[in-house]
Design a protein around this motif. Sequence first.
Motif, PDB file in Angstrom:
ATOM      1  N   ALA A  16       0.834  -1.121  -0.166  1.00 29.78           N
ATOM      2  CA  ALA A  16      -0.193  -0.057   0.115  1.00 29.78           C
ATOM      3  C   ALA A  16       0.876   1.340   0.150  1.00 29.78           C
ATOM      4  O   ALA A  16       0.712   2.332  -0.611  1.00 29.78           O
ATOM      5  N   SER A  17       2.110   1.217   0.566  1.00 33.79           N
ATOM      6  CA  SER A  17       2.973   2.627   0.660  1.00 33.79           C
ATOM      7  C   SER A  17       3.539   2.533  -0.664  1.00 33.79           C
ATOM      8  O   SER A  17       3.799   3.612  -1.114  1.00 33.79           O
ATOM      9  N   ILE A  18       3.974   1.366  -1.349  1.00 34.09           N
ATOM     10  CA  ILE A  18       4.721   1.579  -2.591  1.00 34.09           C
ATOM     11  C   ILE A  18       3.427   2.225  -3.562  1.00 34.09           C
ATOM     12  O   ILE A  18       3.819   3.041  -4.429  1.00 34.09           O
ATOM     13  N   ALA A  19       2.276   1.775  -3.524  1.00 34.62           N
ATOM     14  CA  ALA A  19       1.115   2.137  -4.420  1.00 34.62           C
ATOM     15  C   ALA A  19       0.978   3.767  -3.966  1.00 34.62           C
ATOM     16  O   ALA A  19       0.465   4.673  -5.189  1.00 34.62           O
ATOM     17  N   LYS A  20       0.961   4.049  -2.827  1.00 32.61           N
ATOM     18  CA  LYS A  20       0.908   5.426  -2.396  1.00 32.61           C
ATOM     19  C   LYS A  20       1.653   6.396  -3.165  1.00 32.61           C
ATOM     20  O   LYS A  20       1.532   7.471  -3.786  1.00 32.61           O
ATOM     21  N   MET A  21       3.176   6.004  -3.097  1.00 28.98           N
ATOM     22  CA  MET A  21       4.139   6.833  -3.690  1.00 28.98           C
ATOM     23  C   MET A  21       4.100   6.668  -5.075  1.00 28.98           C
ATOM     24  O   MET A  21       4.142   7.807  -5.604  1.00 28.98           O
ATOM     25  N   GLN A  22       3.723   5.541  -5.608  1.00 31.11           N
ATOM     26  CA  GLN A  22       3.368   5.931  -7.206  1.00 31.11           C
ATOM     27  C   GLN A  22       2.200   6.574  -7.686  1.00 31.11           C
ATOM     28  O   GLN A  22       2.286   7.199  -8.819  1.00 31.11           O
ATOM     29  N   ALA A  23       1.415   6.899  -6.843  1.00 27.17           N
ATOM     30  CA  ALA A  23       0.389   7.758  -7.011  1.00 27.17           C
ATOM     31  C   ALA A  23       0.677   9.128  -6.689  1.00 27.17           C
ATOM     32  O   ALA A  23      -0.432   9.834  -6.839  1.00 27.17           O
ATOM     33  N   GLY A  24       1.982   9.333  -6.251  1.00 27.96           N
ATOM     34  CA  GLY A  24       2.210  10.788  -5.964  1.00 27.96           C
ATOM     35  C   GLY A  24       1.857  11.283  -4.666  1.00 27.96           C
ATOM     36  O   GLY A  24       1.699  12.320  -4.412  1.00 27.96           O
ATOM     37  N   GLN A  25       1.743  10.416  -3.641  1.00 26.72           N
ATOM     38  CA  GLN A  25       1.061  10.671  -2.255  1.00 26.72           C
ATOM     39  C   GLN A  25       2.216  10.422  -1.105  1.00 26.72           C
ATOM     40  O   GLN A  25       2.716   9.173  -1.441  1.00 26.72           O
ATOM     41  N   PRO A  26       2.830  11.458  -0.539  1.00 28.08           N
ATOM     42  CA  PRO A  26       3.931  11.202   0.477  1.00 28.08           C
ATOM     43  C   PRO A  26       3.516  10.293   1.261  1.00 28.08           C
ATOM     44  O   PRO A  26       2.205  10.079   1.815  1.00 28.08           O
ATOM     45  N   LEU A  27       4.275   9.488   2.161  1.00 24.21           N
ATOM     46  CA  LEU A  27       4.007   8.541   3.027  1.00 24.21           C
ATOM     47  C   LEU A  27       3.801   9.443   4.370  1.00 24.21           C
ATOM     48  O   LEU A  27       4.431  10.339   4.388  1.00 24.21           O
ATOM     49  N   ALA A  28       3.138   8.896   5.131  1.00 22.37           N
ATOM     50  CA  ALA A  28       2.857   9.652   6.749  1.00 22.37           C
ATOM     51  C   ALA A  28       3.387   8.601   7.778  1.00 22.37           C
ATOM     52  O   ALA A  28       3.752   7.640   7.448  1.00 22.37           O
ATOM     53  N   ASP A  29       3.610   9.082   8.820  1.00 21.42           N
ATOM     54  CA  ASP A  29       3.946   8.287   9.798  1.00 21.42           C
ATOM     55  C   ASP A  29       3.379   7.216   9.963  1.00 21.42           C
ATOM     56  O   ASP A  29       4.139   6.095  10.180  1.00 21.42           O
ATOM     57  N   GLU A  30       2.048   6.977   9.963  1.00 17.74           N
ATOM     58  CA  GLU A  30       1.354   5.746  10.210  1.00 17.74           C
ATOM     59  C   GLU A  30       1.751   4.528   9.064  1.00 17.74           C
ATOM     60  O   GLU A  30       1.932   3.585   9.129  1.00 17.74           O
ATOM     61  N   ASP A  31       2.361   5.190   7.802  1.00 17.51           N
ATOM     62  CA  ASP A  31       2.772   4.280   6.792  1.00 17.51           C
ATOM     63  C   ASP A  31       4.252   3.938   7.090  1.00 17.51           C
ATOM     64  O   ASP A  31       4.726   2.913   6.721  1.00 17.51           O
ATOM     65  N   ARG A  32       4.726   4.477   7.841  1.00 17.76           N
ATOM     66  CA  ARG A  32       6.346   4.173   8.374  1.00 17.76           C
ATOM     67  C   ARG A  32       6.712   3.570   9.628  1.00 17.76           C
ATOM     68  O   ARG A  32       7.625   2.703   9.569  1.00 17.76           O
ATOM     69  N   TRP A  33       5.726   3.473  10.326  1.00 19.56           N
ATOM     70  CA  TRP A  33       6.163   2.925  12.038  1.00 19.56           C
ATOM     71  C   TRP A  33       6.304   1.404  11.618  1.00 19.56           C
ATOM     72  O   TRP A  33       7.331   0.854  12.028  1.00 19.56           O
ATOM     73  N   GLY A  34       5.411   0.658  10.978  1.00 18.17           N
ATOM     74  CA  GLY A  34       5.377  -0.870  10.827  1.00 18.17           C
ATOM     75  C   GLY A  34       6.763  -1.041   9.973  1.00 18.17           C
ATOM     76  O   GLY A  34       7.556  -2.333  10.324  1.00 18.17           O
TER      77      GLY A  34
END
Length: 164
Positions: A33-51
């Motif tokens: 989901a994080s890869i898809a988010k970046m590919q869609a041009g959306q920056p990751l948020a803290d919640e995407d990075r903790w795990g």
Amino acid sequence: MGVAGCGKTSVGEALARTLGWAFIEGDLHHAPASIAKMQAGQPLADEDRWGWLDQLGQMLRTQAPVVLSCSALKRAYRERLRAARPAVGFVYLDIDKPLALQRVAARAAAHIFPASLVDSQFATLEPPTGEPGVVTVPAALPLDEQVGRALALLAAHPSQETDA
Ligand SMILES: Nc1ncnc2c1ncn2[C@@H]1O[C@H](COP(=O)(O)OP(=O)(O)OP(=O)(O)O)[C@@H](O)[C@H]1O
Ligand SMILES: O=C(O)[C@H](O)[C@@H](O)[C@H](O)[C@H](O)CO
């Protein structure tokens, strides 16, 4: 560590080769989901990075000595890695925005990370200057010189593993 395009993979791989250590590419462990988010041009948020950081921290703990590439943009992210592996050291690849944009744009077609997100990387970045176990290496230096400076960190702190 550092923003997209700073050279984490290039320097990390070269450093691992020089040391004879394994290399872990942090980007390969982002959630789909994080890869898809970046590919869609959306920056990751803290919640995407903790795990993701916890997974990388566990790898540092269980696979040391090892070189890991990880953006680790905020101090809290680096503390998360330090909590998992207190001996971790950081090689901060210091790049200015024009050079990061140039590098990311040049490889955009073949990479998960679009140039439109470079601004957000700089907005998120908290440089690790002054934190213990950190060496700052200019991103524009030749690779062999960057590796030499990273090795100097290890020489100064022999028990330290390196997060490029
Ligand atoms: N010291 C250097 N001198 C010149 N070019 C470099 C240097 N380090 C890396 N590059 C180039 O910059 C680009 C980005 O490098 P690299 O993929 O290693 O960065 P990165 O921080 O891992 O990027 P990302 O995390 O966004 O994947 C590549 O095209 C690479 O060849
Ligand atoms: O924390 C983040 O926002 C990410 O880890 C990014 O930095 C990218 O994954 C990488 O740099 C692009 O390849």
